[in-house]
Enzyme design. Structure first.
Site, PDB file in Angstrom:
ATOM      1  N   GLU A   1      -8.895   3.689   5.619  1.00 49.41           N
ATOM      2  CA  GLU A   1     -10.327   3.663   5.306  1.00 49.41           C
ATOM      3  C   GLU A   1     -10.667   2.662   4.198  1.00 49.41           C
ATOM      4  O   GLU A   1     -11.725   2.769   3.573  1.00 49.41           O
ATOM      5  CB  GLU A   1     -10.795   5.069   4.891  1.00 49.41           C
ATOM      6  CG  GLU A   1     -10.450   6.178   5.852  1.00 49.41           C
ATOM      7  CD  GLU A   1     -11.250   6.143   7.151  1.00 49.41           C
ATOM      8  OE1 GLU A   1     -11.862   5.100   7.440  1.00 49.41           O
ATOM      9  OE2 GLU A   1     -11.249   7.153   7.862  1.00 49.41           O
TER      10      GLU A   1
ATOM     11  N   HIS B   1     -13.129  10.389  -0.617  1.00 52.13           N
ATOM     12  CA  HIS B   1     -13.508  10.812   0.733  1.00 52.13           C
ATOM     13  C   HIS B   1     -12.724  12.071   1.075  1.00 52.13           C
ATOM     14  O   HIS B   1     -11.496  12.096   0.947  1.00 52.13           O
ATOM     15  CB  HIS B   1     -13.201   9.695   1.736  1.00 52.13           C
ATOM     16  CG  HIS B   1     -13.280  10.101   3.173  1.00 52.13           C
ATOM     17  ND1 HIS B   1     -14.279  10.896   3.676  1.00 52.13           N
ATOM     18  CD2 HIS B   1     -12.473   9.811   4.230  1.00 52.13           C
ATOM     19  CE1 HIS B   1     -14.092  11.077   4.970  1.00 52.13           C
ATOM     20  NE2 HIS B   1     -12.992  10.438   5.331  1.00 52.13           N
TER      21      HIS B   1
ATOM     22  N   HIS C   1     -12.487  15.766   3.810  1.00 48.01           N
ATOM     23  CA  HIS C   1     -12.857  16.394   5.067  1.00 48.01           C
ATOM     24  C   HIS C   1     -13.266  17.842   4.772  1.00 48.01           C
ATOM     25  O   HIS C   1     -12.760  18.778   5.389  1.00 48.01           O
ATOM     26  CB  HIS C   1     -11.698  16.359   6.058  1.00 48.01           C
ATOM     27  CG  HIS C   1     -11.355  14.996   6.554  1.00 48.01           C
ATOM     28  ND1 HIS C   1     -10.433  14.788   7.549  1.00 48.01           N
ATOM     29  CD2 HIS C   1     -11.808  13.768   6.204  1.00 48.01           C
ATOM     30  CE1 HIS C   1     -10.320  13.487   7.798  1.00 48.01           C
ATOM     31  NE2 HIS C   1     -11.143  12.850   6.970  1.00 48.01           N
TER      32      HIS C   1
ATOM     33  N   TYR D   1     -28.204  20.471  -9.287  1.00 45.06           N
ATOM     34  CA  TYR D   1     -26.995  19.722  -9.629  1.00 45.06           C
ATOM     35  C   TYR D   1     -26.642  18.635  -8.620  1.00 45.06           C
ATOM     36  O   TYR D   1     -26.178  17.561  -8.999  1.00 45.06           O
ATOM     37  CB  TYR D   1     -25.841  20.697  -9.855  1.00 45.06           C
ATOM     38  CG  TYR D   1     -26.206  21.694 -10.920  1.00 45.06           C
ATOM     39  CD1 TYR D   1     -26.292  21.300 -12.249  1.00 45.06           C
ATOM     40  CD2 TYR D   1     -26.557  22.999 -10.586  1.00 45.06           C
ATOM     41  CE1 TYR D   1     -26.687  22.194 -13.229  1.00 45.06           C
ATOM     42  CE2 TYR D   1     -26.956  23.895 -11.557  1.00 45.06           C
ATOM     43  CZ  TYR D   1     -27.017  23.489 -12.881  1.00 45.06           C
ATOM     44  OH  TYR D   1     -27.437  24.367 -13.843  1.00 45.06           O
TER      45      TYR D   1
ATOM     46  N   HIS E   1     -17.208  14.325  10.309  1.00 42.67           N
ATOM     47  CA  HIS E   1     -16.029  13.727   9.678  1.00 42.67           C
ATOM     48  C   HIS E   1     -15.875  14.184   8.230  1.00 42.67           C
ATOM     49  O   HIS E   1     -14.959  14.942   7.922  1.00 42.67           O
ATOM     50  CB  HIS E   1     -16.148  12.201   9.786  1.00 42.67           C
ATOM     51  CG  HIS E   1     -14.953  11.455   9.298  1.00 42.67           C
ATOM     52  ND1 HIS E   1     -14.732  10.131   9.627  1.00 42.67           N
ATOM     53  CD2 HIS E   1     -13.928  11.805   8.495  1.00 42.67           C
ATOM     54  CE1 HIS E   1     -13.613   9.714   9.065  1.00 42.67           C
ATOM     55  NE2 HIS E   1     -13.111  10.716   8.359  1.00 42.67           N
TER      56      HIS E   1
END
Length: 215
Positions: free
Chosen positions: A74, A93, A95, A120, A160
């Site tokens: 990625e 990143h 999942h 927040y 994703h």
């Protein structure tokens, strides 16, 4: 911060997120700027629970790979944030389950993915852009982030997972955890008449905390 300390911090924070179920198996990736303008990046196919500080991928300030294990597939996604947001010092990143679940809902706002349930997420993330589904590793994900022209610090990849840029690795990790917490609240409130923050309250937060909130 020394590079040795930064390597240790990346691995410590990644393991903390793994241990709390925010990303599992060999999913997720993380990167951070070094003092010389280079990057430290989690290697491809590695688990957040077992990152080795000595084996992180290392890039120089021109983007050339120097040493360590091969980086995450990625990289185009990470590079897109660094290239379009001068304030980005780290990118994470995950999942994470609830954020992915919320991205599956048919009525979410693609321009403002998270509902205004608490202050927040607004303070730490601004608006989160929901991007369409891309095959994992597809460079088109990076192109989609570049298309936002640096206006968003966080995106949600449909089906994703979330991606967040922060001023440093701690800030990025804190922000992505806030994204997951807000998504969890949103899923808990599905079908209920949740009392959300009003537009006036959101505007007050944006002004008071100088949130990057594009219109």
């Amino acid at each position: 911060m020394t590079e040795t300390r930064q390597r240790e911090l990346i691995c410590t924070l990644a393991k903390s997120m793994f241990d709390r179920g925010l990303t599992g198996g060999s999913t997720g990736n993380i990167s951070a700027r070094t003092e010389d303008g280079g990057l430290l990046v989690s290697p491809t196919g590695t688990s957040f629970g077992r990152l080795d500080p000595a084996r992180l991928s290392r890039f120089d300030s021109t983007g050339a790979f120097l040493d360590g294990d091969p980086p995450t597939k990625e990289m185009p996604l990470h590079s897109a944030f660094y290239d379009t947001r001068s304030s980005a010092g780290a990118v994470v990143h995950l999942h994470s389950c609830h954020a992915v679940a919320l991205s599956l809902m048919p009525d979410v706002d693609a321009d403002n993915f998270l509902p205004p349930l608490t202050p927040y997420a607004i303070m730490k993330l601004g608006k989160v852009q929901l991007l369409p589904f891309f095959r994992p590793g597809d460079p088109a994900m990076g192109q989609a982030v570049r298309g936002l022209a640096g206006k968003r610090s966080a995106v949600m990849l449909a089906n994703h997972g979330p991606v967040v840029a922060g001023k440093d690795v701690e800030a990025a990790c804190n922000a992505i955890e806030e994204l997951e917490d807000t998504a969890r609240l949103a899923m808990m409130m599905q079908g209920l008449r949740a009392r959300q923050l009003t537009p006036a309250q959101v505007s007050d937060l944006v002004r008071h905390f100088d949130v990057d909130w594009d219109t």
